[in-house]
Design an enzyme around this catalytic site. Structure first.
Site, PDB file in Angstrom:
ATOM      1  N   GLN A  71       0.832  -1.208   0.000  1.00 42.66           N
ATOM      2  CA  GLN A  71       0.000   0.000   0.000  1.00 42.66           C
ATOM      3  C   GLN A  71       0.865   1.257   0.000  1.00 42.66           C
ATOM      4  O   GLN A  71       0.491   2.268  -0.584  1.00 42.66           O
ATOM      5  CB  GLN A  71      -0.945   0.008   1.210  1.00 42.66           C
ATOM      6  N   HIS A 124       1.611   3.130  -3.240  1.00 35.45           N
ATOM      7  CA  HIS A 124       0.550   3.831  -3.989  1.00 35.45           C
ATOM      8  C   HIS A 124       0.820   5.323  -4.096  1.00 35.45           C
ATOM      9  O   HIS A 124       0.878   5.877  -5.183  1.00 35.45           O
ATOM     10  CB  HIS A 124      -0.818   3.604  -3.345  1.00 35.45           C
ATOM     11  N   GLU A 167      -9.860   1.158   4.753  1.00 37.49           N
ATOM     12  CA  GLU A 167     -10.242   0.640   3.439  1.00 37.49           C
ATOM     13  C   GLU A 167      -9.952  -0.869   3.369  1.00 37.49           C
ATOM     14  O   GLU A 167     -10.801  -1.655   2.997  1.00 37.49           O
ATOM     15  CB  GLU A 167      -9.419   1.388   2.370  1.00 37.49           C
ATOM     16  N   HIS A 168      -8.712  -1.257   3.732  1.00 34.70           N
ATOM     17  CA  HIS A 168      -8.314  -2.672   3.732  1.00 34.70           C
ATOM     18  C   HIS A 168      -7.929  -3.091   5.146  1.00 34.70           C
ATOM     19  O   HIS A 168      -7.138  -2.404   5.795  1.00 34.70           O
ATOM     20  CB  HIS A 168      -7.082  -2.906   2.838  1.00 34.70           C
ATOM     21  N   ASP A 201      -7.120  -6.725  -5.037  1.00 40.55           N
ATOM     22  CA  ASP A 201      -6.999  -5.646  -6.029  1.00 40.55           C
ATOM     23  C   ASP A 201      -7.299  -6.120  -7.440  1.00 40.55           C
ATOM     24  O   ASP A 201      -7.840  -5.393  -8.258  1.00 40.55           O
ATOM     25  CB  ASP A 201      -5.571  -5.082  -6.028  1.00 40.55           C
ATOM     26  N   HIS A 253     -54.383  17.489   0.606  1.00 38.35           N
ATOM     27  CA  HIS A 253     -54.048  16.068   0.702  1.00 38.35           C
ATOM     28  C   HIS A 253     -55.283  15.281   1.168  1.00 38.35           C
ATOM     29  O   HIS A 253     -55.645  14.260   0.598  1.00 38.35           O
ATOM     30  CB  HIS A 253     -52.895  15.837   1.688  1.00 38.35           C
TER      31      HIS A 253
END
Lengths: 427, 427
Positions: free
Chosen positions: A257, A260, A325-326, A359, A418
């Site tokens: 990671q 990235h 996220e992970h 991934d 109504h």
């Protein structure tokens, strides 16, 4: 990689600091974005060509990618990669087909019928980043759920390179996915085109796919006119490991990671000081061999932490606050912990499920909530490409039975017309 | 009420004009909103008290509604209304329980396990408008799906009146719904409090509920930090009717939406010129007797249309382009048309299902997509209060089988540390 011992008092402070992930001022960027979007709305294709020249540095004759261009790209891509794309597609389809929801319609008492229709969106736009970060996996992950939902029309946009070409791997992935409407346009201008429509690019109903900060802010701006997937932040991995875990695996996964981008977020929680020390050593050792060492080194410096906790229970509790996220869980019997995981995009269980499996290949979507949004949002899925419609049917008799209640309720709310819509039916 | 005959050529123009529903410049409003949100973020409770004094004109001692205040409100509300609230609650619960989704976990070939967890959000905020538009039905419609989803903590915010009180009907609805955390604060400041948290109001993960333009823009602004339901526009009703339909019913139903506000959108499609003329006469006749005549008259003038179409087929086609919030189908055998309805928030079938039945009582949610967003979004539902988490588990053997593919894919994407996380496990 900073090692921090978390005692009960300190942990809230450390955490609050780490969780400050999304507070930024985008005022200047947003001003530019709005100007670009307005121009695309007003001048349509012309604005797209102008911005492509200005931002991508290339004069394009035709933004629509031709069949010949796709063929040319396929010729430059090797067969091995095409095969891998097909296998990945199979797995992604298989997983996402389980997310298909069915319409239902049910008879209630006294002739009342209620139901819920599930219908696909008509047309969707997929943004695919170009340049250095060119991810064919993104093409599959964003288009396959839409297709399984039943979306008939999919437009893909991606910025051209300096020669006016699209990365051939991207085109190959689009070909395997079955996308045949592709445009060479990127940035906020591409988002504007999808949101408002131009002479060439027909308006869509939803825009998905990752992009840089300009793309992200433009998506947020057009949200409401069209739907969007999410505003993605930097990658995140949180690993929970005990003393029996392999420090080499953990270090490699953190680094996967870290490469990235420099703001990637990498955290290990462990109850073993020995493991913490070994992982730290391994990170340094493995870092040296990485092609993207420079980026990984920065993200480790910025947001790389090893936290020593009293217990795995505590680790799970803090991970739920982070909502990563992970999340990798490398402990004996990881399945025993599932029921206590409240917030995470995707969970990777055991020592042989490194995050990159998800991934590319396993099947679940790699577009996942970041920046703590896993507390309230989900992986991209088939459910993102359908919408629901409620059905209601009353007979005269069933309406009669509830008419006084509805009329009274409408009076309480001061909406007497109504009530009148019920009343006229019994006069 | 304008009667327009739609021939094939004209209809695109008329439609395009009608569909321009959401293009407005909010620059000035947004500047104010951002300032308010920043102040709430920085000064927390103090900012809430200051803005309540400034905008609601009342100095409040304690924004938290006490148990005594709720009891006092219940004493002023009659038992009949409490009973109606309970019946409505029962129907709303019954419908929404059908939306509950289940987690799943499946064994794939070769020891691979994949799954999808469904988990409720932890904490949700509900905005309830105050003042003239005080809708207890909104309290039920927004809170019940959250409770059925399993949300443990719900905070309700609503602006106080000049005396610092909350409308007793609102408090009664909250009591029936089971909401016991209520704050007297409204406007953008309430949205800021829910999004960022203050000393008194704990941060939430999602904000739902209707509000004025300030509330709507503030929700859009904080979207991403928290989730939001949708940006609601003016009410809309589209009625499709043939020559056998009752013009009095149709007129009453159009007027029931017309009374909401002057921008409400009211459209009838019919293939009968006679019906069109009769409906027009009925609208004028019934309008005269309405309490909210002034508002209804304005909305009819602004956005009231009777379209004469060649066929009911054409009406459905155009209605799908409009994607109305409410769609009433008053033709023989309305069920035969369901499969062709693509875009609508809720569909009311037959002559005895006037839209207000859905507003209060039938069970499906009355929070529906407006402004054409039914093309891509859904009624509020249980699915809005849960999020999903993917699960992935590979054994060493199953990872080994795909390792070369994943490593190759990561090489193509230039992410070699991704490949390395697989490689270390087999060295």
């Amino acid at each position: 990689m900073k090692i921090v011992e978390l005692c009960d008092k300190s942990y809230k402070d450390v955490l609050n600091n780490l969780l400050k992930r999304d507070i930024e001022d985008f005022y200047e960027i947003d001003k530019n974005i709005i100007a670009i979007l307005r121009n695309v709305k007003d001048f349509k294709d012309k604005a797209l060509y102008d911005y492509t020249f200005k931002f991508d540095g290339v004069k394009i004759d035709n933004i629509k990618v031709t069949e010949d261009e796709v063929k040319e790209a396929l010729d430059t891509v090797d067969n091995q990669f095409l095969d891998i794309l097909k296998k990945a597609k199979y797995n992604i389809e298989r997983f996402h087909k389980r997310q298909i929801e069915k319409s239902w319609i049910e008879h209630e008492k006294k002739g009342i019928i209620l139901g819920q229709l599930i219908r696909p969106l008509d047309r969707v736009g997929i943004y695919v980043p170009g340049g250095t970060a060119s991810y064919p996996s993104s093409v599959l992950m964003n288009s396959i759920p839409a297709m399984i939902a039943g979306v008939k029309s999919i437009a893909m946009v991606t910025p051209p390179d300096k020669r006016g070409k699209v990365n051939p791997n991207i085109l190959a992935a689009a070909y395997i996915a079955g996308i045949d409407e592709i445009y060479k346009v990127g940035g906020a201008q591409a988002i504007g085109a999808l949101a408002y429509g131009t002479e060439t690019i027909k308006q869509v109903q939803k825009i998905v796919g990752p992009g840089n900060i300009y793309v992200a802010r433009a998506k947020k701006e057009v949200f409401g006119i069209v739907d969007i997937d999410m505003i993605a932040g930097p990658s995140e991995i949180c690993i929970i490991a005990d003393k029996n875990s392999n420090p080499r695996y953990i270090a490699a996964d953190l680094l996967s990671q870290a490469e990235h981008d420099q703001f990637a977020f990498l955290v290990l929680f462990t109850n073993s000081i020995d493991l913490a020390e070994s992982v730290k050593k391994e990170v340094i050792k493995q870092l040296d061999k990485l092609e993207r060492k420079e980026i990984a080194e920065k993200s480790i410096g910025n947001n790389g932490y090893i936290f020593i906790v009293d217990s795995i229970d505590k680790a799970i509790e803090i991970s739920n606050e982070i909502a990563p996220e992970h999340l990798e869980i490398m402990v004996d019997n990881p399945f025993g912990l599932i029921s206590r995981i409240k917030n995470a995009g995707a969970v990777f269980l055991g020592s042989f499920t490194p995050e990159p499996v998800g991934d590319y290949f396993a099947g679940p979507n790699h577009t996942l909530p970041t920046s703590g949004t896993a507390k309230f949002s989900s992986p991209l899925g088939v459910y993102d490409f359908v919408k629901k419609t409620s059905l209601i049917y009353y007979t005269k008799e069933s309406l009669k039975e509830i008419k006084d209640d509805v009329i009274y309720f409408s009076k309480i709310e001061g909406l007497t017309a109504h009530g009148n819509s019920i009343r006229v039916r019994f006069e």
